[in-house]
Design an enzyme around this catalytic site. Structure first.
Site, PDB file in Angstrom:
ATOM      1  N   ASP A 116       0.798  -1.067  -0.243  1.00  0.00           N
ATOM      2  CA  ASP A 116       0.034   0.148  -0.064  1.00  0.00           C
ATOM      3  C   ASP A 116       0.884   1.487  -0.090  1.00  0.00           C
ATOM      4  O   ASP A 116       0.183   2.385  -0.036  1.00  0.00           O
ATOM      5  CB  ASP A 116      -0.946  -0.120   1.145  1.00  0.00           C
ATOM      6  CG  ASP A 116      -0.303   0.090   2.554  1.00  0.00           C
ATOM      7  OD1 ASP A 116       0.935  -0.043   2.605  1.00  0.00           O
ATOM      8  OD2 ASP A 116      -1.226   0.116   3.492  1.00  0.00           O
ATOM      9  N   SER A 117       2.571   0.999   0.053  1.00  0.00           N
ATOM     10  CA  SER A 117       3.133   2.293   0.033  1.00  0.00           C
ATOM     11  C   SER A 117       2.777   2.829  -1.854  1.00  0.00           C
ATOM     12  O   SER A 117       3.424   3.774  -1.929  1.00  0.00           O
ATOM     13  CB  SER A 117       4.554   1.709  -0.142  1.00  0.00           C
ATOM     14  OG  SER A 117       4.860   0.591  -1.162  1.00  0.00           O
ATOM     15  N   GLU A 126      -1.251  -5.283   9.191  1.00  0.00           N
ATOM     16  CA  GLU A 126      -0.332  -4.646   9.855  1.00  0.00           C
ATOM     17  C   GLU A 126      -0.973  -4.369  11.410  1.00  0.00           C
ATOM     18  O   GLU A 126      -2.222  -4.271  11.640  1.00  0.00           O
ATOM     19  CB  GLU A 126      -0.334  -2.988   9.590  1.00  0.00           C
ATOM     20  CG  GLU A 126       0.430  -2.842   8.312  1.00  0.00           C
ATOM     21  CD  GLU A 126       0.622  -1.203   8.057  1.00  0.00           C
ATOM     22  OE1 GLU A 126       0.360  -0.356   8.902  1.00  0.00           O
ATOM     23  OE2 GLU A 126       1.070  -0.996   6.860  1.00  0.00           O
ATOM     24  N   GLU A 172       9.516  -3.763  10.395  1.00  0.00           N
ATOM     25  CA  GLU A 172       9.990  -2.431   9.810  1.00  0.00           C
ATOM     26  C   GLU A 172      10.476  -1.359  11.050  1.00  0.00           C
ATOM     27  O   GLU A 172       9.797  -1.117  12.028  1.00  0.00           O
ATOM     28  CB  GLU A 172       8.528  -1.823   9.004  1.00  0.00           C
ATOM     29  CG  GLU A 172       8.992  -0.226   8.484  1.00  0.00           C
ATOM     30  CD  GLU A 172       7.843   0.080   7.500  1.00  0.00           C
ATOM     31  OE1 GLU A 172       6.953  -0.416   7.259  1.00  0.00           O
ATOM     32  OE2 GLU A 172       8.251   1.564   7.189  1.00  0.00           O
TER      33      GLU A 172
HETATM   34  O1  KIV Z   1       3.680  -1.151   1.531  1.00  0.00           O
HETATM   35  C1  KIV Z   1       4.712  -1.220   1.781  1.00  0.00           C
HETATM   36  O2  KIV Z   1       5.566  -1.050   0.811  1.00  0.00           O
HETATM   37  C2  KIV Z   1       5.425  -1.971   2.760  1.00  0.00           C
HETATM   38  C3  KIV Z   1       6.961  -2.044   2.855  1.00  0.00           C
HETATM   39  C4  KIV Z   1       7.316  -0.629   3.650  1.00  0.00           C
HETATM   40  C5  KIV Z   1       7.548  -3.188   2.873  1.00  0.00           C
HETATM   41  O3  KIV Z   1       4.815  -2.590   3.588  1.00  0.00           O
END
Ligand code: KIV
Length: 270
Positions: free
Chosen positions: A51-52, A120, A187
């Protein structure tokens, strides 16, 4: 180095075997078919549709605006380009707030092509993890800095710096493993905590900003290519020194993870 290294089909069993053998797992985010093909052919074992994408593709200042529609679309794109890597997809913010939502949304990501979903949290996602595991959906639990909780945490800060907080994170990792999590993603934590946590569980632990001692490493693709507007301490631009463009940069990342030269001391939190 030649392409088409990853004609193999990566599964959770592959990753578990790699952990057993002490072989490092190389993971990267991917959001489209073109990069998915390059990454999997360069030997990246896990492609994360993260979701980044809300920050690196859409330009938001957090991952909170990302929707299930976005995640399904990008998972379908990555599936089309993938050449045998394990495809992990994020359940976005508030998409696993209730049991029925969790099942419906995880199923939608699996139908779009994911092999495993990521969510998460700590102890509070144990029951959700169990719910998914019992229904045959593999789970990666994302711990430490959890960007979907950025407003509660108060910023993108390193987690687990004090002893009590570090101990809680290790206990929660064990709880999530017992609940059925197949992978942990850790993280932005001090490297000593990441090492202790990795040694305390049987499942693979993938780190980002967590030092060199986790089972594997993950980075955001745009950070590896040096095109992100911000560069946190744990980021390395692999394109800068590549003599073979993007493919060379990805292969350098994979090699550096495998031979343990990345992350180096300057990328770690102590
Ligand atoms: O959403 C993402 O790209 C992540 C990375 C920080 C590993 O969770």
């Amino acid at each position: 180095m030649s392409r088409h290294k990853s004609a193999k089909h990566v599964t959770l069993t592959t990753l578990q075997d790699m952990k057993q053998k002490g072989e490092k797992i190389a993971c990267l985010t991917a959001y489209d078919a073109c990069f998915a093909r390059i990454l999997s052919e360069a030997g990246v074992e896990v492609l994360l549709v993260g979701d980044s994408l809300g920050m690196v593709l859409q330009g938001h200042d957090s991952t909170l605006p990302v929707t299930m529609t976005d995640m399904i679309y990008h998972t379908q794109c990555v599936k089309r380009g993938n050449k045998g890597s394990l495809l992990m997809a994020d359940l976005p913010f508030m998409s696993y707030a209730s049991e029925s939502q969790t099942l419906e949304n995880a199923a939608a990501l699996m139908r779009a092509g994911a092999h495993i979903v990521k969510l998460e949290g700590g102890a509070w996602i144990a029951s959700t993890t169990k719910l998914l595991a019992e229904r045959g959906i593999p789970v990666c639990a994302h711990m430490g800095l959890t960007p979907q909780s950025v407003n509660r945490i108060g910023g993108f800060h390193v987690q687990g710096r004090d002893t009590a907080q570090a101990q809680l994170i290790v206990e929660e990792a064990q709880l999530l493993q017992s609940a059925g999590a197949n992978i942990l993603l850790l993280e932005c934590v001090p490297k000593a905590l990441a090492r202790a946590l990795t040694e305390s569980v049987d499942i693979p632990v993938i780190g980002i900003g967590a030092g060199p001692d986790t089972t594997g490493q993950i980075m955001v693709l745009h950070d590896v290519l040096g095109v992100s507007p911000i560069t946190p301490k744990f980021v390395k631009n692999f394109l800068a020194a590549s003599d073979n463009g993007i493919l060379g940069a990805i292969e350098a990342y994979v090699n550096s993870v495998k031979n343990k030269s990345f992350p180096a001391e300057e990328h770690c939190f102590n």
